[in-house]
Motif scaffolding. Sequence first.
Motif, short mmCIF file in Angstrom:
data_model
loop_
_atom_site.label_atom_id
_atom_site.label_comp_id
_atom_site.label_asym_id
_atom_site.label_seq_id
_atom_site.Cartn_x
_atom_site.Cartn_y
_atom_site.Cartn_z
N ARG A 12 27.88 -21.26 6.65
CA ARG A 12 28.26 -20.28 7.68
C ARG A 12 27.71 -18.91 7.30
O ARG A 12 27.79 -18.46 6.16
CB ARG A 12 29.79 -20.21 7.78
CG ARG A 12 30.34 -19.09 8.64
CD ARG A 12 30.50 -19.48 10.07
NE ARG A 12 31.21 -18.44 10.83
CZ ARG A 12 31.69 -18.59 12.04
NH1 ARG A 12 31.57 -19.75 12.66
NH2 ARG A 12 32.32 -17.62 12.65
N ARG A 13 27.14 -18.22 8.28
CA ARG A 13 26.63 -16.86 8.08
C ARG A 13 27.47 -15.90 8.92
O ARG A 13 27.78 -16.16 10.09
CB ARG A 13 25.16 -16.76 8.49
CG ARG A 13 24.23 -17.57 7.59
CD ARG A 13 24.24 -16.99 6.17
NE ARG A 13 23.41 -17.75 5.23
CZ ARG A 13 23.86 -18.65 4.40
NH1 ARG A 13 25.16 -18.95 4.40
NH2 ARG A 13 23.07 -19.27 3.55
N PHE A 14 27.84 -14.79 8.28
CA PHE A 14 28.71 -13.80 8.93
C PHE A 14 27.96 -12.51 9.29
O PHE A 14 28.51 -11.64 9.95
CB PHE A 14 29.88 -13.45 8.01
CG PHE A 14 30.72 -14.64 7.64
CD1 PHE A 14 31.75 -15.07 8.48
CD2 PHE A 14 30.47 -15.35 6.48
CE1 PHE A 14 32.52 -16.17 8.16
CE2 PHE A 14 31.23 -16.46 6.15
CZ PHE A 14 32.25 -16.88 6.99
N LEU A 15 26.72 -12.43 8.84
CA LEU A 15 25.93 -11.22 9.09
C LEU A 15 24.52 -11.64 9.46
O LEU A 15 23.85 -12.38 8.71
CB LEU A 15 25.91 -10.34 7.84
CG LEU A 15 25.01 -9.10 7.86
CD1 LEU A 15 25.47 -8.11 8.93
CD2 LEU A 15 24.99 -8.43 6.49
N TYR A 16 24.06 -11.17 10.63
CA TYR A 16 22.69 -11.42 11.07
C TYR A 16 21.93 -10.10 11.07
O TYR A 16 22.42 -9.09 11.59
CB TYR A 16 22.67 -12.02 12.48
CG TYR A 16 22.91 -13.51 12.50
CD1 TYR A 16 21.84 -14.41 12.56
CD2 TYR A 16 24.20 -14.02 12.43
CE1 TYR A 16 22.06 -15.78 12.57
CE2 TYR A 16 24.43 -15.39 12.43
CZ TYR A 16 23.36 -16.26 12.50
OH TYR A 16 23.57 -17.61 12.50
N SER A 17 20.73 -10.13 10.49
CA SER A 17 19.85 -8.96 10.50
C SER A 17 18.59 -9.33 11.27
O SER A 17 17.76 -10.11 10.81
CB SER A 17 19.49 -8.54 9.07
OG SER A 17 18.50 -7.54 9.07
N ILE A 18 18.49 -8.79 12.49
CA ILE A 18 17.32 -9.02 13.35
C ILE A 18 16.43 -7.80 13.24
O ILE A 18 16.89 -6.66 13.44
CB ILE A 18 17.75 -9.23 14.81
CG1 ILE A 18 18.72 -10.41 14.92
CG2 ILE A 18 16.54 -9.43 15.70
CD1 ILE A 18 19.34 -10.56 16.30
N HIS A 19 15.16 -8.00 12.90
CA HIS A 19 14.29 -6.83 12.74
C HIS A 19 12.87 -7.15 13.20
O HIS A 19 12.42 -8.30 13.16
CB HIS A 19 14.29 -6.34 11.29
CG HIS A 19 13.94 -7.40 10.28
ND1 HIS A 19 12.65 -7.64 9.88
CD2 HIS A 19 14.73 -8.28 9.61
CE1 HIS A 19 12.65 -8.61 8.98
NE2 HIS A 19 13.89 -9.03 8.81
N GLY A 20 12.19 -6.11 13.65
CA GLY A 20 10.81 -6.25 14.13
C GLY A 20 10.39 -5.03 14.90
O GLY A 20 11.20 -4.14 15.22
N ASP A 21 9.11 -4.94 15.22
CA ASP A 21 8.56 -3.76 15.89
C ASP A 21 9.12 -3.61 17.30
O ASP A 21 9.67 -4.55 17.89
CB ASP A 21 7.03 -3.87 15.97
CG ASP A 21 6.39 -3.80 14.59
OD1 ASP A 21 7.03 -3.24 13.68
OD2 ASP A 21 5.29 -4.35 14.43
N ALA A 22 8.96 -2.39 17.84
CA ALA A 22 9.38 -2.13 19.22
C ALA A 22 8.62 -3.05 20.16
O ALA A 22 7.42 -3.29 20.00
CB ALA A 22 9.11 -0.67 19.58
N GLY A 23 9.37 -3.58 21.16
CA GLY A 23 8.75 -4.46 22.14
C GLY A 23 8.71 -5.91 21.72
O GLY A 23 8.21 -6.76 22.47
#
Length: 951
Positions: free
Chosen positions: A43-54
């Motif tokens: 189970r994961r309790f923290l999601y980090s979504i990252h990437g350039d604009a657009g």
Amino acid sequence: MKRSSVSLQDLIRRRQAGGFVGRQEELGQFQDNLRLEVDDVRRRFLYSIHGDAGIGKTFLVRQFARLAREHGCLTAYIDESVYDIPAALEAISVALAQQDAPCKELVKRAETYRKHQYELDADPAAPEGLSSALTRSAVRIGLRAAEDIPLVGPFAKELNTDAVAGQADRLRSYLTSKLRNHLDVRLMLSPVEVLTPLFVADLGEIAAERPIVLFFDTYERTGVFLDAWLRTLLSGRYGDLPANLVLVVAGQHPLDVNTWGDYLSIRSNIAMQLFTEAEAVELLAARGVTDKGVIDVVLGLTGRLPVLVAMLAEARPGNVEDVSDPSDNAVERFLKWESDPRRRTAAVLGALPRRLDKETYAAVTGSAAVEEDFAWLLGLPFVAERSGGYRYHDVVRNAMLRVQRRRSSADWRTHHETLAAHYRVVAESLESADDGQDERVQALFLEETYHRLCAQPSAALPAALMSLVDAVDGNPELVPPWTAMIRQAGEDSGTPALSRRGEELTGLYADEAGDRLGFYTNLAEDTSLDDEHRALAYEKRGSLHFGRQEHEKALEALARAIDLDGSRLWARAFRGDTYRVMGRFDEAVADFDHVIDQDPENDWALACRGAAYQEAGRFDEAIADLDSALRIDPEDTWDIAMRGETYRLMGKLDEARADFDRALEASPDYRWVLGSRGVLHRDAGRVAEALADFDRALQLEPEYLWAIAHRGETHRVMGHRDEALADFGRALAIRPEYEFVLACRAQVHLSFERHEAALADLDRAIELSPDYGWALTERGSLQTFLGRHEAALADYGRVRELHPDGTSVLDKRAATYREMGRYDDALADLQDVLRREPKDAWVRYQVGLVRWRQGDRNAATADFAAAVELERELVDAAPRDAWRAFNVAVYLAAAGSHDEATAQLRTALEGEHDADDVQSAIDDLEELSRTTGRDVGEGVSMLRAEQRRRR
């Protein structure tokens, strides 16, 4: 027909979700995670979504939110429309309430917070810089330091070292007088510390029914204030979070591996990439775009950037006419494929506002079919609903702005001026309605200024910067949005200099470690601003130098403020307070005089002038000013406490205690007042009550340095030497260069007859503070005891240089002269004191000792008898002064009245007294025996027995 409860926004979201393609792996992973039990190690309790604009982060976040709701979760979403932690908490609570899951306790306190915030901002009597103080964490830290305000009198030098914290105490005093409830005062001083535990508790109750997913989008902007808070939240400092909570953070950059390293085991990282060719083709096919030539063109124009692929797919192009022109970009291609002029206008002009609503769209387009055009616009894949309206995706909006700038600079300027005028009209209508929408009016003014900057960057910048200075003074919460707006106006208008200025101001204001000095300097030295606003910026810079104890720099900045705008009374008053903490009392009073002449009802200036008079020893004038300040504001607890402290220094202990009690009744957690009352109790011999006050202060703040030091001093005078050493050691561990504690610890060493240790502490105290008169005097006495008479005379001489009009050191120097056999010099010092203080019984007694040594025993005995009578008068006037009762016994013994002296000694021992009183009496009797040969053995034995009993 039954009315549908489905809104247009619901239909738009369904349509968008239904056509979503790509990111299937990420969606599946998130959906699977929601199905796992909370104690499953996967189970994961923290999601980090990252990437350039657009790249599609926001779109993915919204799909995650859709999946979470389908799974039965409650969701809340925030983005850069929030500007601080309280605003983020309120946004989350609103979202949860809309799903029938209210944060009951948080909402109540948050409403109180906003209510008081508006009231205090609107109060004309509020202290200068109130809003800034309430929003800066550095000041909150300063408030804790403010508890270390020491007392004046023998330790006046320490007051000048730490009195900077008086500003914070006056702020707390103002809040206490306005709000009365000390819980509300704490709420305003530390809203995050108060609101977050309530939020956590509410989440626990809500999550008992349904799981919760919180989404934090555009984290590259909000992380500035959210990042440390989220980590603290996860650490458990604010309470236990529910196990069925998931946090999703989306921004351009991954979470910092150093600061977030502790949470790797519960975290899932999603690095967003460009669409694969298969994903892009799938999305185009879902929109009916299947022609290979068209697909190749779209892939080439968009670089497979998801937002542009979605935008061009929505146009459903069927051929590749003119597509080979390399100068075309995706936006122009999209506009060519849309033949309806209203829709072309909607796509282009809708990009101009930063926040889009129907009225704003109508103002900029003048469309005759507003409803139709605006509804179509909201269905486009790059238009998303955000707080306060709708907004284009940044990539698309930036491209469309570039198109408009290229086409016609005149049209560009006209459209932005139209939008600025629109926002001005809306704001004025709200202001005239006077319906409490100040926050919305401020937001509208921000947008108005943005469009004026876009229209004419150079011409509009000075007014924008002056409005920024006004925000600093009136509502600092708006400063980050203002600096970000200036940066964005530069980027959107293609004006690099403006963008750099906004970026620079943003960075300088974010520099809390540097107290934002660079930010205020940047504005103060900008000659494009008028004198009034530059003066205000210099005033703010001066206040920050003051807070850093850089008093000379504070004076320089405040002088510049006064030179630029002589009408700024706050700058002059602040300069007066700076002079006060520097010990330059005449200059302080002169500045306060000027302010009070111009504004006789300025209670802050009156109280500060009273404090200056107090520290200068002009107690009657201090009381008069503090009385006047309290006439204007009878509930100001700082003024009440300061008057109590003045009474204490005057020896009016009953009046002092009444003021301290009154201040503590209004503010029970006022630690400075607890400390002052503790010293008052100690001075009055009520040592148990003194310790109770110090203990209470230390319960409230265990690291309250000043209370630790003075509790140690109280233990010392009680004869609790081990406890005293423990407190002094604890104080010196916190501040190794605390001169007062070193000097006090020296007294404990002396009681153990550790003379060299005592001398080392006094040497160190004087090394740290060469003008420390009390330490110099005590070292002189020790040097005399050790037979180092010349060294003692040097110390006493230094004290005389520092205080040429003082008499307190003369009797001690006389004792040294007497030990050296320089009786005439000793007698000269003592008679100098008696000329100014003819009723000083102790000095009269010392004269007798000198005359005894000179062989004039009759004159000496007469002096001893005179000392008895003088001291008895003082005992009758102040029966609580136990040491005077002991003095009478010593003088009687000197006069040869042995039996009477013994009886007086018993009486003194039956009354209130402390260890210092007993030790001093022993020292005096033993000195008397050495000088005159009087039999004092019985008296010394009685006193030694009392010492053993107390230990």
